[in-house]
Design a protein around this motif. Sequence first.
Motif, PDB file in Angstrom:
ATOM      1  N   ARG A 112       0.839  -1.210   0.000  1.00 50.00           N
ATOM      2  CA  ARG A 112       0.000   0.000   0.000  1.00 50.00           C
ATOM      3  C   ARG A 112       0.871   1.255   0.000  1.00 50.00           C
ATOM      4  O   ARG A 112       0.599   2.221  -0.727  1.00 50.00           O
ATOM      5  CB  ARG A 112      -0.921   0.003   1.220  1.00 50.00           C
ATOM      6  CG  ARG A 112      -1.928   1.144   1.222  1.00 50.00           C
ATOM      7  CD  ARG A 112      -2.599   1.298   2.576  1.00 50.00           C
ATOM      8  NE  ARG A 112      -1.665   1.775   3.579  1.00 50.00           N
ATOM      9  CZ  ARG A 112      -1.298   3.061   3.701  1.00 50.00           C
ATOM     10  NH1 ARG A 112      -1.752   3.982   2.864  1.00 50.00           N
ATOM     11  NH2 ARG A 112      -0.456   3.406   4.650  1.00 50.00           N
ATOM     12  N   LEU A 113       1.928   1.260   0.804  1.00 49.51           N
ATOM     13  CA  LEU A 113       2.831   2.406   0.849  1.00 49.51           C
ATOM     14  C   LEU A 113       3.515   2.628  -0.503  1.00 49.51           C
ATOM     15  O   LEU A 113       3.639   3.765  -0.974  1.00 49.51           O
ATOM     16  CB  LEU A 113       3.888   2.196   1.932  1.00 49.51           C
ATOM     17  CG  LEU A 113       3.414   2.301   3.382  1.00 49.51           C
ATOM     18  CD1 LEU A 113       4.505   1.818   4.331  1.00 49.51           C
ATOM     19  CD2 LEU A 113       3.025   3.737   3.716  1.00 49.51           C
ATOM     20  N   GLY A 149      12.828   5.932  -5.505  1.00 47.62           N
ATOM     21  CA  GLY A 149      11.535   6.489  -5.148  1.00 47.62           C
ATOM     22  C   GLY A 149      11.087   6.126  -3.753  1.00 47.62           C
ATOM     23  O   GLY A 149      10.524   6.953  -3.025  1.00 47.62           O
ATOM     24  N   ARG A 150      11.320   4.881  -3.324  1.00 50.44           N
ATOM     25  CA  ARG A 150      10.841   4.469  -2.003  1.00 50.44           C
ATOM     26  C   ARG A 150      11.596   5.160  -0.872  1.00 50.44           C
ATOM     27  O   ARG A 150      11.137   5.169   0.266  1.00 50.44           O
ATOM     28  CB  ARG A 150      10.933   2.956  -1.853  1.00 50.44           C
ATOM     29  CG  ARG A 150      12.326   2.366  -1.900  1.00 50.44           C
ATOM     30  CD  ARG A 150      12.263   0.859  -1.702  1.00 50.44           C
ATOM     31  NE  ARG A 150      13.559   0.216  -1.816  1.00 50.44           N
ATOM     32  CZ  ARG A 150      14.100  -0.228  -2.944  1.00 50.44           C
ATOM     33  NH1 ARG A 150      13.427  -0.057  -4.077  1.00 50.44           N
ATOM     34  NH2 ARG A 150      15.279  -0.814  -2.965  1.00 50.44           N
ATOM     35  N   ALA A 156      11.955   8.948   3.618  1.00 50.68           N
ATOM     36  CA  ALA A 156      11.591   7.692   2.954  1.00 50.68           C
ATOM     37  C   ALA A 156      10.116   7.343   3.097  1.00 50.68           C
ATOM     38  O   ALA A 156       9.495   7.593   4.131  1.00 50.68           O
ATOM     39  CB  ALA A 156      12.446   6.561   3.520  1.00 50.68           C
ATOM     40  N   TRP A 157       9.580   6.742   2.048  1.00 52.98           N
ATOM     41  CA  TRP A 157       8.275   6.102   2.139  1.00 52.98           C
ATOM     42  C   TRP A 157       8.417   4.777   2.901  1.00 52.98           C
ATOM     43  O   TRP A 157       7.545   4.398   3.664  1.00 52.98           O
ATOM     44  CB  TRP A 157       7.726   5.816   0.740  1.00 52.98           C
ATOM     45  CG  TRP A 157       7.326   7.027  -0.030  1.00 52.98           C
ATOM     46  CD1 TRP A 157       8.087   7.717  -0.929  1.00 52.98           C
ATOM     47  CD2 TRP A 157       6.065   7.716   0.023  1.00 52.98           C
ATOM     48  NE1 TRP A 157       7.395   8.781  -1.434  1.00 52.98           N
ATOM     49  CE2 TRP A 157       6.145   8.802  -0.873  1.00 52.98           C
ATOM     50  CE3 TRP A 157       4.893   7.511   0.734  1.00 52.98           C
ATOM     51  CZ2 TRP A 157       5.083   9.688  -1.066  1.00 52.98           C
ATOM     52  CZ3 TRP A 157       3.830   8.383   0.535  1.00 52.98           C
ATOM     53  CH2 TRP A 157       3.928   9.461  -0.355  1.00 52.98           C
ATOM     54  N   VAL A 158       9.537   4.097   2.661  1.00 57.70           N
ATOM     55  CA  VAL A 158       9.790   2.809   3.294  1.00 57.70           C
ATOM     56  C   VAL A 158      11.231   2.786   3.787  1.00 57.70           C
ATOM     57  O   VAL A 158      12.163   2.973   3.014  1.00 57.70           O
ATOM     58  CB  VAL A 158       9.572   1.641   2.303  1.00 57.70           C
ATOM     59  CG1 VAL A 158       9.991   0.324   2.952  1.00 57.70           C
ATOM     60  CG2 VAL A 158       8.133   1.584   1.838  1.00 57.70           C
ATOM     61  N   GLU A 159      11.414   2.591   5.076  1.00 53.44           N
ATOM     62  CA  GLU A 159      12.747   2.423   5.666  1.00 53.44           C
ATOM     63  C   GLU A 159      12.591   1.561   6.907  1.00 53.44           C
ATOM     64  O   GLU A 159      11.876   1.923   7.839  1.00 53.44           O
ATOM     65  CB  GLU A 159      13.378   3.755   6.035  1.00 53.44           C
ATOM     66  CG  GLU A 159      14.735   3.646   6.704  1.00 53.44           C
ATOM     67  CD  GLU A 159      15.753   2.897   5.852  1.00 53.44           C
ATOM     68  OE1 GLU A 159      16.270   1.866   6.344  1.00 53.44           O
ATOM     69  OE2 GLU A 159      16.007   3.325   4.715  1.00 53.44           O
ATOM     70  N   HIS A 160      13.246   0.409   6.909  1.00 54.82           N
ATOM     71  CA  HIS A 160      13.060  -0.541   8.002  1.00 54.82           C
ATOM     72  C   HIS A 160      14.209  -0.563   8.998  1.00 54.82           C
ATOM     73  O   HIS A 160      14.004  -0.848  10.168  1.00 54.82           O
ATOM     74  CB  HIS A 160      12.847  -1.949   7.427  1.00 54.82           C
ATOM     75  CG  HIS A 160      11.629  -2.066   6.581  1.00 54.82           C
ATOM     76  ND1 HIS A 160      11.629  -2.586   5.300  1.00 54.82           N
ATOM     77  CD2 HIS A 160      10.343  -1.692   6.811  1.00 54.82           C
ATOM     78  CE1 HIS A 160      10.407  -2.554   4.797  1.00 54.82           C
ATOM     79  NE2 HIS A 160       9.612  -2.022   5.691  1.00 54.82           N
ATOM     80  N   GLN A 161      15.422  -0.302   8.536  1.00 57.73           N
ATOM     81  CA  GLN A 161      16.592  -0.307   9.425  1.00 57.73           C
ATOM     82  C   GLN A 161      17.385   0.990   9.234  1.00 57.73           C
ATOM     83  O   GLN A 161      18.375   1.003   8.502  1.00 57.73           O
ATOM     84  CB  GLN A 161      17.513  -1.492   9.116  1.00 57.73           C
ATOM     85  CG  GLN A 161      17.149  -2.761   9.825  1.00 57.73           C
ATOM     86  CD  GLN A 161      18.318  -3.740   9.880  1.00 57.73           C
ATOM     87  OE1 GLN A 161      19.150  -3.676  10.779  1.00 57.73           O
ATOM     88  NE2 GLN A 161      18.356  -4.659   8.938  1.00 57.73           N
ATOM     89  N   GLU A 212       5.703  14.103   8.683  1.00 58.97           N
ATOM     90  CA  GLU A 212       4.717  13.020   8.744  1.00 58.97           C
ATOM     91  C   GLU A 212       4.892  12.039   7.604  1.00 58.97           C
ATOM     92  O   GLU A 212       4.848  10.827   7.794  1.00 58.97           O
ATOM     93  CB  GLU A 212       3.302  13.600   8.737  1.00 58.97           C
ATOM     94  CG  GLU A 212       2.224  12.529   8.878  1.00 58.97           C
ATOM     95  CD  GLU A 212       0.831  13.132   8.958  1.00 58.97           C
ATOM     96  OE1 GLU A 212      -0.134  12.355   8.896  1.00 58.97           O
ATOM     97  OE2 GLU A 212       0.707  14.361   9.081  1.00 58.97           O
ATOM     98  N   ARG A 213       5.086  12.560   6.381  1.00 57.91           N
ATOM     99  CA  ARG A 213       5.304  11.698   5.223  1.00 57.91           C
ATOM    100  C   ARG A 213       6.132  12.466   4.207  1.00 57.91           C
ATOM    101  O   ARG A 213       6.270  13.702   4.303  1.00 57.91           O
ATOM    102  CB  ARG A 213       3.978  11.240   4.602  1.00 57.91           C
ATOM    103  CG  ARG A 213       3.168  12.360   3.965  1.00 57.91           C
ATOM    104  CD  ARG A 213       1.895  11.797   3.324  1.00 57.91           C
ATOM    105  NE  ARG A 213       1.113  12.841   2.663  1.00 57.91           N
ATOM    106  CZ  ARG A 213       1.332  13.279   1.426  1.00 57.91           C
ATOM    107  NH1 ARG A 213       2.337  12.789   0.717  1.00 57.91           N
ATOM    108  NH2 ARG A 213       0.578  14.218   0.899  1.00 57.91           N
TER     109      ARG A 213
END
Length: 597
Positions: free
Chosen positions: A399-400, A482-483, A537-542, A574-575
């Motif tokens: 979704r992200l 992009g992510r 980032a839209w997605v960053e886990h570490q 926020e985003r």
Amino acid sequence: MKRMSKKPEPERHLPTRMQALVFLFKSSLLKIRRALIDLRNPISSQKIGQTLVDAPVAGDARSDLWTHASMEEFPLTAGKVQNLRVACAALHGLEFPANAVFSFWKQMGRVTRRKGYVSGRELREGCLVATTGGGLCQLSNLLYSAALDAGFEIVERHPHSRLIPGSQAEQDRDATVFWNYVDLRFRAPYAYRLEATLTADQLSVRFRAARKEAASGPALGPSDAESESNPTRSNVSGDCHTCGEISCFRHPSTVSDDQPATGHTGFLLDEYWPEFQEWCENHNQPNDRWFLPLDGERWKKPNYAWSVPDRASVRYATLQTLRHSLRSRRLPAQGAVRQRALLLREENLAAHYAAGLDPKARHLIVSQNLLPHLWKNGHLAGRTFDVLMTRWPIVELQRLLDTAAHHDPLSSTLTDFRAEPEHVRAETEALSAAARVVTPHRAIAGHFGAKAILLEWVLPMPEESLPERHPNQLYFPASPLGRKGIFELAEALRGFDGELLVLGRAREEGADPLASVSHRPGLPSQLLSCAAVVLPAWVEHQPRLALRALANGVPVVASSGCGLPDHPQLFEIERPAAGALQKALSEVLTQSRSLVS
């Protein structure tokens, strides 16, 4: 008044080896007879389908898994649950056409250790004995009970000769099975789907059917008539571990090495995170078992540098991991090909771990990437488990990425890979069944609410000496994709008179979002000499490099999706959005320049 004397207990006759041989001979003859009958009237096996997955429930039944889980009886009870795991995996999702006969043994096949069956409790000649595949009668009981509720025609059913307290037999809704002559068979005048599942503490059987025509009702077979002529069935309780008949040739001291136990935890781990290391160590108990890709210290692999507590045993997947490491060097840095290879590696690792799981492992702690594979193959059934969250759930992650692709249509990487629907479904179901999810990522923890355990990020030790800061230099600790918010950052830096250092080497194909921004490749050593680290980032886990910056007092501008901890030097948006980025960067750069001047 005459005092009534207590009725003496009937004398118990212990089974002998000769009786067992006679039983084996008789059962062999009956199996031959059954095989000949089935040759004349063959029954077809059915396959798993999805046609009736959303059909209404026609009948269902459930029962507890761990009703006999004392320390002495636990080994065989755990074996029973393992056998039910394997059996449910074979039956779940089967779809039958109208008037097709269900045969328990036609669908199950022969019970063997090669298929994953172990020693469990089986009722034989009045005793609860240890036998390979023991405990499947709990499943056949529920199949019969649910079939009665659904109005199916019962073609063949055999009641147990003894009653086990708390079982379906007390309600005369039981059906014993024994390979391959005592079977359970039924049929329905409409198509239906069979679902057999295990939760942490229950076995459940459900039939779904799109239409429910009037059935003729249960048909009484010869075995039912036998049950009616012998309405009283004596009780039996306790298995070979607790019956007290140590002179019996079936007693565990003469046939097995099972020891009293109450279960242990299995740690099924993949990539090393220092936050998870501490949490796992704190939850380890004597005799727990750790499953690791390889010995990170021995092989000089920091990403697998788990430290196994002294009180735990460990099993490695060294050859598998080394083979994958060699293959991954030939893979592209990103994209669908790499993602598919990673999924295959995770599937193989999960299968290797599952093969070494002891039935007595009642609780598991699982790295998230292994979760869908373990769930699909039934290895989490009948167990409680916690999940070490290393990324967003796939549903939320996709979704992200879709949201980011809508904002950044020029990106070639935001839509290059999506997981198969079956894989997504498996992870979603498994996360829903998990007891807890464990993560240091604030955004992911917030997504799960009260179910989440939020850990503290482990910040690296501050550097002893820091380099001089460049007030017009920003550091981007990722590849310009992009992510990672590179399109939003490029827009926010229009007119910026400084320089952007970019760490990663992967690039967007066909588009250069940084074409109008002064930038050059950066080095890890330059992280602490910049005015700020920026990661919208839209997605960053570490976010390890952002954590290093915070530990050394370097300001960080990041999106909330990075999951960073509260910190005086964190400027969070926020985003990913150019306007919010410009405002945060302006504040950070003004602060940095005032410190330099």
